[in-house]
Design a protein around this motif. Structure first.
Motif, PDB file in Angstrom:
ATOM      1  N   LEU A   1       0.834  -1.192   0.000  1.00 39.78           N
ATOM      2  CA  LEU A   1       0.000   0.000   0.000  1.00 39.78           C
ATOM      3  C   LEU A   1       0.874   1.248   0.000  1.00 39.78           C
ATOM      4  O   LEU A   1       2.090   1.179   0.207  1.00 39.78           O
ATOM      5  CB  LEU A   1      -0.919  -0.010   1.224  1.00 39.78           C
ATOM      6  CG  LEU A   1      -1.899  -1.187   1.328  1.00 39.78           C
ATOM      7  CD1 LEU A   1      -2.682  -1.105   2.636  1.00 39.78           C
ATOM      8  CD2 LEU A   1      -2.849  -1.196   0.139  1.00 39.78           C
ATOM      9  N   THR A   2       0.248   2.398  -0.219  1.00 42.90           N
ATOM     10  CA  THR A   2       1.019   3.645  -0.328  1.00 42.90           C
ATOM     11  C   THR A   2       1.701   4.040   0.979  1.00 42.90           C
ATOM     12  O   THR A   2       2.629   4.850   0.966  1.00 42.90           O
ATOM     13  CB  THR A   2       0.121   4.790  -0.809  1.00 42.90           C
ATOM     14  OG1 THR A   2      -1.029   4.887   0.038  1.00 42.90           O
ATOM     15  CG2 THR A   2      -0.353   4.553  -2.239  1.00 42.90           C
ATOM     16  N   ASP A   3       1.255   3.480   2.115  1.00 40.97           N
ATOM     17  CA  ASP A   3       1.931   3.773   3.379  1.00 40.97           C
ATOM     18  C   ASP A   3       3.036   2.770   3.686  1.00 40.97           C
ATOM     19  O   ASP A   3       3.633   2.789   4.764  1.00 40.97           O
ATOM     20  CB  ASP A   3       0.926   3.826   4.533  1.00 40.97           C
ATOM     21  CG  ASP A   3       0.222   2.495   4.773  1.00 40.97           C
ATOM     22  OD1 ASP A   3       0.494   1.526   4.031  1.00 40.97           O
ATOM     23  OD2 ASP A   3      -0.602   2.428   5.706  1.00 40.97           O
ATOM     24  N   GLY A   4       3.307   1.855   2.728  1.00 40.12           N
ATOM     25  CA  GLY A   4       4.378   0.888   2.888  1.00 40.12           C
ATOM     26  C   GLY A   4       3.959  -0.417   3.523  1.00 40.12           C
ATOM     27  O   GLY A   4       4.744  -1.363   3.568  1.00 40.12           O
TER      28      GLY A   4
ATOM     29  N   PHE B   1       7.420  -1.792   3.905  1.00 38.62           N
ATOM     30  CA  PHE B   1       8.226  -2.554   2.969  1.00 38.62           C
ATOM     31  C   PHE B   1       8.432  -1.781   1.664  1.00 38.62           C
ATOM     32  O   PHE B   1       7.658  -0.899   1.312  1.00 38.62           O
ATOM     33  CB  PHE B   1       7.558  -3.902   2.694  1.00 38.62           C
ATOM     34  CG  PHE B   1       7.399  -4.741   3.925  1.00 38.62           C
ATOM     35  CD1 PHE B   1       8.360  -5.662   4.267  1.00 38.62           C
ATOM     36  CD2 PHE B   1       6.304  -4.571   4.763  1.00 38.62           C
ATOM     37  CE1 PHE B   1       8.241  -6.409   5.430  1.00 38.62           C
ATOM     38  CE2 PHE B   1       6.169  -5.325   5.924  1.00 38.62           C
ATOM     39  CZ  PHE B   1       7.141  -6.244   6.256  1.00 38.62           C
ATOM     40  N   SER B   2       9.511  -2.159   0.946  1.00 32.99           N
ATOM     41  CA  SER B   2       9.863  -1.463  -0.294  1.00 32.99           C
ATOM     42  C   SER B   2       9.748  -2.344  -1.530  1.00 32.99           C
ATOM     43  O   SER B   2       9.752  -1.835  -2.651  1.00 32.99           O
ATOM     44  CB  SER B   2      11.295  -0.922  -0.200  1.00 32.99           C
ATOM     45  OG  SER B   2      12.228  -1.978   0.038  1.00 32.99           O
ATOM     46  N   ALA B   3       9.659  -3.657  -1.353  1.00 32.28           N
ATOM     47  CA  ALA B   3       9.542  -4.576  -2.490  1.00 32.28           C
ATOM     48  C   ALA B   3       8.857  -5.847  -2.015  1.00 32.28           C
ATOM     49  O   ALA B   3       8.934  -6.211  -0.836  1.00 32.28           O
ATOM     50  CB  ALA B   3      10.915  -4.902  -3.077  1.00 32.28           C
ATOM     51  N   VAL B   4       8.192  -6.526  -2.961  1.00 34.19           N
ATOM     52  CA  VAL B   4       7.436  -7.725  -2.595  1.00 34.19           C
ATOM     53  C   VAL B   4       7.450  -8.720  -3.741  1.00 34.19           C
ATOM     54  O   VAL B   4       7.576  -8.328  -4.909  1.00 34.19           O
ATOM     55  CB  VAL B   4       5.983  -7.347  -2.208  1.00 34.19           C
ATOM     56  CG1 VAL B   4       5.213  -6.863  -3.421  1.00 34.19           C
ATOM     57  CG2 VAL B   4       5.273  -8.492  -1.523  1.00 34.19           C
ATOM     58  N   ALA B   5       7.350 -10.011  -3.420  1.00 32.54           N
ATOM     59  CA  ALA B   5       7.298 -11.068  -4.431  1.00 32.54           C
ATOM     60  C   ALA B   5       6.424 -12.191  -3.914  1.00 32.54           C
ATOM     61  O   ALA B   5       6.248 -12.360  -2.699  1.00 32.54           O
ATOM     62  CB  ALA B   5       8.701 -11.586  -4.739  1.00 32.54           C
TER      63      ALA B   5
ATOM     64  N   ILE C   1      10.847  -7.057   1.172  1.00 31.93           N
ATOM     65  CA  ILE C   1      12.010  -6.368   1.721  1.00 31.93           C
ATOM     66  C   ILE C   1      11.518  -5.248   2.615  1.00 31.93           C
ATOM     67  O   ILE C   1      10.772  -4.362   2.180  1.00 31.93           O
ATOM     68  CB  ILE C   1      12.905  -5.789   0.615  1.00 31.93           C
ATOM     69  CG1 ILE C   1      13.395  -6.894  -0.318  1.00 31.93           C
ATOM     70  CG2 ILE C   1      14.095  -5.048   1.231  1.00 31.93           C
ATOM     71  CD1 ILE C   1      14.238  -6.371  -1.468  1.00 31.93           C
ATOM     72  N   SER C   2      11.910  -5.285   3.882  1.00 31.99           N
ATOM     73  CA  SER C   2      11.568  -4.230   4.820  1.00 31.99           C
ATOM     74  C   SER C   2      12.330  -2.956   4.466  1.00 31.99           C
ATOM     75  O   SER C   2      13.347  -2.994   3.770  1.00 31.99           O
ATOM     76  CB  SER C   2      11.902  -4.665   6.247  1.00 31.99           C
ATOM     77  OG  SER C   2      11.626  -3.642   7.169  1.00 31.99           O
ATOM     78  N   THR C   3      11.833  -1.834   4.940  1.00 26.18           N
ATOM     79  CA  THR C   3      12.498  -0.564   4.633  1.00 26.18           C
ATOM     80  C   THR C   3      13.887  -0.474   5.247  1.00 26.18           C
ATOM     81  O   THR C   3      14.669   0.410   4.878  1.00 26.18           O
ATOM     82  CB  THR C   3      11.639   0.619   5.105  1.00 26.18           C
ATOM     83  OG1 THR C   3      11.191   0.390   6.451  1.00 26.18           O
ATOM     84  CG2 THR C   3      10.411   0.786   4.214  1.00 26.18           C
ATOM     85  N   ASP C   4      14.228  -1.378   6.177  1.00 26.21           N
ATOM     86  CA  ASP C   4      15.593  -1.403   6.712  1.00 26.21           C
ATOM     87  C   ASP C   4      16.511  -2.331   5.912  1.00 26.21           C
ATOM     88  O   ASP C   4      17.657  -2.548   6.282  1.00 26.21           O
ATOM     89  CB  ASP C   4      15.591  -1.790   8.184  1.00 26.21           C
ATOM     90  CG  ASP C   4      15.106  -3.216   8.442  1.00 26.21           C
ATOM     91  OD1 ASP C   4      14.816  -3.952   7.468  1.00 26.21           O
ATOM     92  OD2 ASP C   4      15.020  -3.607   9.617  1.00 26.21           O
TER      93      ASP C   4
END
Length: 244
Positions: free
Chosen positions: A91-94, A115-119, A128-131
């Protein structure tokens, strides 16, 4: 074409003008029900597809046995991935949202956080978490979840049916090297000095910034100085030397 994705027996592609083209098995309308309009991304599940419009809205079509189509959220998203019978989006809030088949917890096990990426794999998902760390959930029969790497620094991720692959930032931190120096003071009883003794970055072509603290000039006596070496990715190391 800018994006192409394959399901079990069909393929969907996104043309450079934003239109979708689908071919192959049409048993569930994954070809014949292809929506018109302009899209920015698309993913193919086992027998369903999901695409993102430029405004972030989602459109799903094809197999709806587990709610892959009717369960599509109406919130705008940043990214989406389709598994065999489920889908997951950022979603737009990550935060993440998943829908469809939940036989292995690929929906109910969706983790909190940003998160910044998903599969999505056959029956598992990962993000992938934002960290920069990885999180996996769902089917673990082949270690898709329990074998997830625990390091950070990941930048992209993809999933096969029962395995996953991730791209990690291979940037190596710089090496700070220091020395003790003795200098002659000037008329004001102070002088400039560098304690750098060949600090370097092991990655060819990387930019290195060196900062001494305190910066000087240095007064009479002995001063302990810290040298910080930082590369263009923000990785750093430090060492100390004395100025006498």
């Amino acid at each position: 074409y800018s994006v192409i994705a394959a399901g079990i027996a069909h393929t969907v592609a996104l043309r450079t003008d934003g239109a979708l083209v689908v071919w192959g098995d049409d048993s569930f309308g994954q070809v014949g029900a292809t929506p018109t309009g302009v899209f920015s991304s698309v993913s193919a599940g086992g027998q369903h597809n999901v695409a993102i419009r430029p405004d972030g809205s989602l459109v799903s079509w094809g197999d709806d046995t587990f709610g892959q189509v009717t369960g599509t959220p109406d919130q705008p998203v940043l990214a989406v991935a389709a598994g065999d019978f489920h889908s997951v989006a950022i979603l737009t809030d990550g935060t993440l949202v998943s829908w469809g088949d939940d036989a292995f917890g690929q929906v109910s096990g969706t983790p909190p956080g940003t998160f910044s990426a998903v599969a999505a794999g056959a029956f598992h998902s990962l993000a992938i978490s934002t960290d920069g760390s990885l999180v996996s959930w769902g089917d673990d029969t082949q270690g898709q979840v329990s074998s997830t790497p625990t390091t950070a620094g990941f930048t992209d991720v993809s999933a096969g049916g029962f395995h996953s692959v991730a791209l990690i930032n291979a940037n190596r931190p710089p090496v700070a090297r220091c020395r003790n120096v003795t200098i002659a003071a000037g008329d004001r009883c102070e002088a400039e000095a560098s304690i750098n003794d060949g600090s370097f970055d092991p990655d060819d072509g990387d930019t290195l910034t060196l900062i001494q603290s305190p910066a000087g000039p240095y007064a009479l006596g002995e001063t302990v100085v810290t040298l910080i070496a930082t590369d263009r990715h923000g990785a750093s190391s430090e060492c100390q030397g004395t100025v006498t």
